[in-house]
Write a protein that holds these residues in place. Structure first.
Motif, PDB file in Angstrom:
ATOM      1  N   ILE A 401    -109.660  30.222  65.962  1.00  0.00           N
ATOM      2  CA  ILE A 401    -109.959  31.356  66.493  1.00  0.00           C
ATOM      3  C   ILE A 401    -110.137  32.192  65.347  1.00  0.00           C
ATOM      4  CG2 ILE A 401    -109.628  33.311  68.142  1.00  0.00           C
ATOM      5  CD1 ILE A 401    -107.830  31.438  69.635  1.00  0.00           C
ATOM      6  N   SER A 402    -111.214  32.449  65.079  1.00  0.00           N
ATOM      7  CA  SER A 402    -111.624  33.787  64.027  1.00  0.00           C
ATOM      8  C   SER A 402    -111.909  34.990  64.249  1.00  0.00           C
ATOM      9  CB  SER A 402    -112.688  33.080  62.916  1.00  0.00           C
ATOM     10  OG  SER A 402    -112.397  31.783  62.640  1.00  0.00           O
ATOM     11  N   LEU A 411    -121.773  44.111  57.203  1.00  0.00           N
ATOM     12  CA  LEU A 411    -121.561  42.588  57.756  1.00  0.00           C
ATOM     13  C   LEU A 411    -120.362  42.381  58.468  1.00  0.00           C
ATOM     14  CD1 LEU A 411    -123.327  41.052  54.613  1.00  0.00           C
ATOM     15  CD2 LEU A 411    -124.410  41.453  56.611  1.00  0.00           C
ATOM     16  N   TYR A 412    -120.438  41.414  59.159  1.00  0.00           N
ATOM     17  CA  TYR A 412    -119.029  40.828  59.712  1.00  0.00           C
ATOM     18  C   TYR A 412    -118.446  39.761  58.908  1.00  0.00           C
ATOM     19  CZ  TYR A 412    -119.941  43.054  64.366  1.00  0.00           C
ATOM     20  OH  TYR A 412    -120.195  43.872  65.255  1.00  0.00           O
ATOM     21  N   GLU A 413    -117.054  40.081  58.661  1.00  0.00           N
ATOM     22  CA  GLU A 413    -116.370  39.348  57.839  1.00  0.00           C
ATOM     23  C   GLU A 413    -114.954  39.060  58.476  1.00  0.00           C
ATOM     24  OE1 GLU A 413    -115.463  41.485  54.352  1.00  0.00           O
ATOM     25  OE2 GLU A 413    -117.481  41.561  53.494  1.00  0.00           O
ATOM     26  N   GLU A 414    -114.695  37.874  58.405  1.00  0.00           N
ATOM     27  CA  GLU A 414    -113.374  37.067  58.918  1.00  0.00           C
ATOM     28  C   GLU A 414    -112.229  37.883  58.270  1.00  0.00           C
ATOM     29  OE1 GLU A 414    -110.698  32.896  59.679  1.00  0.00           O
ATOM     30  OE2 GLU A 414    -113.104  33.203  58.938  1.00  0.00           O
ATOM     31  N   ILE A 415    -111.349  38.543  59.210  1.00  0.00           N
ATOM     32  CA  ILE A 415    -110.287  39.164  58.856  1.00  0.00           C
ATOM     33  C   ILE A 415    -108.826  38.587  59.393  1.00  0.00           C
ATOM     34  CG2 ILE A 415    -111.386  41.443  58.650  1.00  0.00           C
ATOM     35  CD1 ILE A 415    -109.800  41.973  61.602  1.00  0.00           C
ATOM     36  N   GLY A 416    -109.099  37.561  60.235  1.00  0.00           N
ATOM     37  CA  GLY A 416    -107.771  36.883  60.529  1.00  0.00           C
ATOM     38  C   GLY A 416    -108.013  35.740  61.759  1.00  0.00           C
ATOM     39  N   ASN A 417    -106.972  35.148  61.804  1.00  0.00           N
ATOM     40  CA  ASN A 417    -106.868  34.025  63.100  1.00  0.00           C
ATOM     41  C   ASN A 417    -105.726  34.142  63.897  1.00  0.00           C
ATOM     42  OD1 ASN A 417    -109.131  32.197  62.015  1.00  0.00           O
ATOM     43  ND2 ASN A 417    -107.833  31.936  59.979  1.00  0.00           N
ATOM     44  N   GLY A 418    -105.933  33.928  65.042  1.00  0.00           N
ATOM     45  CA  GLY A 418    -104.984  34.069  65.897  1.00  0.00           C
ATOM     46  C   GLY A 418    -105.218  34.218  67.260  1.00  0.00           C
TER      47      GLY A 418
END
Length: 638
Positions: A401-402, A411-418
């Motif tokens: 899950i990103s 722009l959209y950037e990944e900041i975490g998983n969980g």
């Protein structure tokens, strides 16, 4: 005559007689044994009764001494020997040597035997008992009792098929009486005209090493054997089957590398012939996991003439069938990534029998299909963080899950998983707008093609004259929403609301009443969702402070008419105050520390001339804000 009954390893009877005695036994139907002169051993089965009579003429008396030392005169005496043991009988006759004889009482045991049916209303006994020397058989049909030696299995033919009771009695050769036998056993039996052909119902593979054979109800009193053939070889008996059994488990079988065939044989022990059942062979299946499908393969049945169809069973339910004996592959395309599926093949035969494979399970793989978006995606400001919540669509097994974030439209950037809820703590909710997306990926590499977007409200506020102007960004994620402006105290408690805000209205003017003397006002936007009442989104909290300011006139006319006669300041929330007035030469003419006390235009009691003057004001409020102000004003005289 005196009789004593003693125990010395065996029972001992001692008789003192004036004349000889005769021993007779009701267990031996009155047979007499002369103990008067001969030495002999008498055998009988417990309980064994002996009667001692005198050997003399009728009416002759003898005397005996019991354990209780009582005396009496009798012609005879009876003893019940209930315990299986040897007993001695010693006869003492006047003027003669004592004569000792042995009475051996034997334990009667029930003779064990089996009854097996044969065709043509015949029967054969398998006498497994070896305790007795001989056996006397009453066939229960009125025919003469048959005597057989130990180890002999007799047969008999009946003239009808009515129920019979077959009785077997054991006999020792040492017992001369053939009428009073020892132990006996009886079995009810019904003769049959023909032994029915047995029916094998199913062969089921339980695992890689065990097979279960199931068969229909077997004929009582019939000898059955389970026979096995390995890889097309001959059938060999591997187990005797009781007529009471309906299934049998066969361990230690190499199912993967061998084919096992089975049948049941009923054996006519009178005619020495076998009646065999149908044959069923084991089968196995293999499963290959491919992208988007599971491929199931199985072996072709050996029962060509009896074949009816193949059933493919998936997770306990039949999903298809094949009537062609050569169709040996099934491709299951209705699978989902990372779901477990269990398969079994049932080969049905025309006689109602079946060969059943073991159940095998695999985890499917399926790539190339985009995953659906997350559901019920919401976000809210919580303290100094932003909380993001969402729901995984039902039936989706997620590997990753990103959480993606955009700042101020970037722009959209990944900041975490969980997993939900996700807390974004690296935010400044007073200055920036944040939007979020959630991307899913399963173990097969499938990802969400696009994600829905959610942006919480960003609230800003400013002073417009004395009023407060509030503006906010639209909540993005669902059009079905309602805005409420909340008025808060310093502790965050709601002290009022402004409702009935149109969802397309994104600003609000809060008229400020300075008389309230409130230095700071706090605001927040609450977003509610009529279709999802379980979630509420909040904006950041905005504080608008009342600025410290002192208003002074540009001019004043100290002429005593009551209008603008005094030069003084006006302000709210003033805590400390200082006003100084200078003339053009920088001479201090007036100073006041009270905002209500102003300059009347005089200096040392003399009116100051008209003209321009300079003021310097310094002030603080209760929030310790500092104001320093300098300017020019006119003194006008008319």
């Amino acid at each position: 005559m005196s009789i004593k009954f003693n125990w010395t390893g065996f029972f001992k009877l001692t008789l003192f007689l004036l004349s000889p005695i005769i021993l007779s036994s009701n267990s031996l139907k009155g047979q007499n044994y002369d103990f008067c002169s001969s030495r002999d051993t008498i055998y009988g089965c417990a309980p064994f009764t002996i009667i001692l009579d005198t050997c003399g003429t009728d009416g002759q008396k003898y005397q005996f001494d019991k354990d209780d030392n009582s005396f009496g005169d009798n012609n005879s005496h009876t003893y019940l020997l209930a315990r299986p043991d040897p007993y001695e009988v010693t006869v003492v006759i006047s003027n003669k040597e004592p004569v000792t004889n042995l009475v051996k009482v034997i334990e009667p045991k029930t003779p064990d035997f089996e009854v097996f049916s044969c065709s043509n209303s015949k029967v054969i006994l398998n006498i497994t008992d070896t305790y007795y020397d001989q056996y006397f058989i009453d066939w229960g049909d009125g025919s003469p009792v048959e005597e057989v030696a130990k180890g002999v299995n007799p047969s008999h033919s009946f003239t009808d098929n009515l129920s019979k009771t077959i009785t077997v009695r054991g006999h020792f050769q040492a017992i001369d009486d053939n009428v009073n036998l020892c132990g006996e056993n009886s079995v009810d039996f019904i003769p049959i005209a023909t032994i029915p052909t047995p029916q094998l119902e199913s062969i089921e593979v339980n695992n890689d090493t065990e097979i279960k054979a199931t068969f229909a109800q077997l004929q009582e009193n019939t000898f059955y054997q389970l026979e096995e053939s390995v890889n097309g070889g001959g059938f060999n008996p591997i187990s005797i089957v009781s007529s009471a059994e309906s299934e049998i488990f066969l361990p230690e079988k190499d199912i993967i590398n061998n084919t096992f065939c089975y049948r049941i044989s009923a054996f006519d022990q009178c005619e020495k012939v076998s009646i065999t059942s149908n044959e069923i062979c084991s089968n196995d299946l293999s499963i290959t996991v491919e992208n988007g499908q599971n491929r199931i393969r199985w072996g072709r049945t050996n029962s060509f003439s009896e074949f009816e169809d193949y059933l493919v069973v998936k997770n306990g339910d039949t999903v298809t069938q094949f009537n062609n004996i050569n169709f040996l592959v099934y491709e299951d395309t209705t699978v989902e990534c990372q779901e477990e599926y269990c398969y079994q093949i049932i080969t049905r035969l025309k006689n109602g029998a079946a060969s059943i494979t073991q159940t095998k399970c695999v985890v499917a793989s399926k790539s190339g299909d985009p995953l659906p978006e997350v559901e019920n995606l919401f976000s809210t400001v919580q303290d100094d963080n932003i909380l993001v919540v969402y729901e995984i669509p039902q039936g989706i097994k997620v590997k990753t899950i990103s959480i993606l974030r955009s700042v101020n439209g970037g722009l959209y950037e990944e900041i975490g998983n969980g997993l939900t809820p996700f807390v974004d703590s690296l935010v400044n909710t007073q200055e920036n707008r944040y939007c979020y997306r959630v991307a899913l990926e399963d173990s097969c590499g499938n990802v969400t093609e696009r994600s829905n977007t959610n942006c919480p409200v960003v609230l800003t506020g400013e002073k417009i004259d004395k009023d407060n102007l509030l503006k906010w960004t639209a909540y993005e994620g669902t059009p079905d929403l309602e805005y409420t402006l909340e008025f808060l105290d310093e502790e965050g408690n709601i002290i009022g609301t402004s409702q009935d805000l149109d969802k397309n209205t994104l600003d609000f003017i809060d008229p400020v009443n300075l008389e309230d003397k409130i230095l700071s006002r706090f605001y927040r936007i609450r977003v509610s969702f009529p279709r999802n009442t379980s979630f509420i989104s909040y904006s950041n909290i905005v504080e608008i402070k009342e600025d410290i300011d002192v208003k002074l006139p540009d001019a004043f006319t100290p002429n005593g008419d009551g209008l603008n006669d005094i030069f003084k300041g006006h302000g709210f929330y003033i805590d400390t105050f200082n006003l100084k007035i200078y003339n053009r030469w920088g001479e201090l003419l007036f100073e006041s520390r009270n905002i209500e006390k102003g300059w009347d235009g005089t200096f040392n009691g003399v009116e100051a001339p008209a003209g321009a003057y300079t003021f310097i004001v310094s002030a603080t409020n209760t929030l310790e804000n500092i104001l320093e102000k300098k300017g020019m004003f006119l003194l006008i005289r008319q």
